[in-house]
Design a protein around this motif. Structure first.
Motif, PDB file in Angstrom:
ATOM      1  N   SER A   1      22.166  11.452 -18.654  1.00  0.00           N
ATOM      2  CA  SER A   1      20.747  11.820 -18.666  1.00  0.00           C
ATOM      3  C   SER A   1      19.897  10.611 -18.292  1.00  0.00           C
ATOM      4  O   SER A   1      20.343   9.456 -18.388  1.00  0.00           O
TER       5      SER A   1
ATOM      6  N   ARG B   1      10.892   7.172 -14.137  1.00  0.00           N
ATOM      7  CA  ARG B   1      11.402   8.527 -13.851  1.00  0.00           C
ATOM      8  C   ARG B   1      11.496   9.342 -15.136  1.00  0.00           C
ATOM      9  O   ARG B   1      11.142  10.519 -15.165  1.00  0.00           O
TER      10      ARG B   1
ATOM     11  N   ARG C   1       8.236  10.801 -16.392  1.00  0.00           N
ATOM     12  CA  ARG C   1       7.722  11.971 -15.659  1.00  0.00           C
ATOM     13  C   ARG C   1       8.258  13.282 -16.233  1.00  0.00           C
ATOM     14  O   ARG C   1       7.728  14.346 -15.947  1.00  0.00           O
ATOM     15  N   GLN C   2       9.335  13.180 -17.029  1.00  0.00           N
ATOM     16  CA  GLN C   2       9.942  14.378 -17.612  1.00  0.00           C
ATOM     17  C   GLN C   2       9.785  14.452 -19.127  1.00  0.00           C
ATOM     18  O   GLN C   2       9.769  15.537 -19.690  1.00  0.00           O
ATOM     19  N   GLU C   3       9.721  13.291 -19.763  1.00  0.00           N
ATOM     20  CA  GLU C   3       9.631  13.249 -21.219  1.00  0.00           C
ATOM     21  C   GLU C   3       8.633  12.180 -21.632  1.00  0.00           C
ATOM     22  O   GLU C   3       8.316  11.278 -20.852  1.00  0.00           O
TER      23      GLU C   3
END
Length: 181
Positions: A25, A134, A137-139
């Motif tokens: 991840s 990066r 941007r998701q979490e």
């Protein structure tokens, strides 16, 4: 207690906050790369000739442990990294930079083992910064994590220059575009 637990044999790992996530991840990649920074700094600390540089590296490695803890935690109320950490790195940068001659050439990594290891730490820090960006941007990721990583890469550059001052450079740089190293 055994070192191996076999709990990660199927590609999952545990976060500091207890959640199980995939080992590939973005979060695991990010804190794994922060771990790499600490290892590169460990090499630099062993090879450094400058006592002040060694002390700053050691203090930076302690901050990296907190950075890893924060990135290895799913967003919560506890933040290990604060504005004070980036401010401390800025203080180190300013303190060392004031002692250095003006930079008038590109620096090729190397020069001595300590400087080379610090250059490696700087580039790994830049990679970690990209990975954390990066992830952000998701979490949720605290802005202080990104700022502190950015200051750490600058600090590694200044620490490397400080190490280079410890050695005699035979070919003095006289013209713009020359290289040191």
């Amino acid at each position: 207690m055994k070192v191996y637990t076999k709990t990660g044999d199927k590609g999952l790992t545990g976060l500091l906050t207890g959640e199980r996530i995939e080992k590939d991840s973005l979060r695991v990649e990010a804190y794994g790369t922060i771990d790499e920074i600490s290892s590169a700094l460990g090499l630099a600390r062993v090879w450094s000739k400058n006592t002040e540089v060694k002390e700053i590296i050691y203090n930076s490695q302690k901050v990296l442990m907190m950075l890893m803890a924060e990135v290895a935690s799913v967003a919560g109320d506890t933040h290990y990294i604060t504005q004070e950490h980036s401010a401390q790195f800025e203080q180190y940068i300013d303190q060392l930079d004031a002692k250095l001659p003006p930079l008038n050439a590109f620096i090729i990594p190397g020069g001595n083992a300590g400087a080379a290891a610090l250059d490696l730490a700087r580039t790994v820090t830049r990679r970690a910064e990209r990975q954390v960006l990066r992830l952000s941007r998701q979490e949720e990721v605290s802005e202080h994590v990104l700022i502190t990583l950015n200051r750490l890469s600058d600090l590694c550059f200044i620490l490397s220059r400080t190490e280079l001052v410890e050695i005699k450079v035979e070919n003095k740089v006289k013209e713009k575009g020359d290289f040191i190293g």
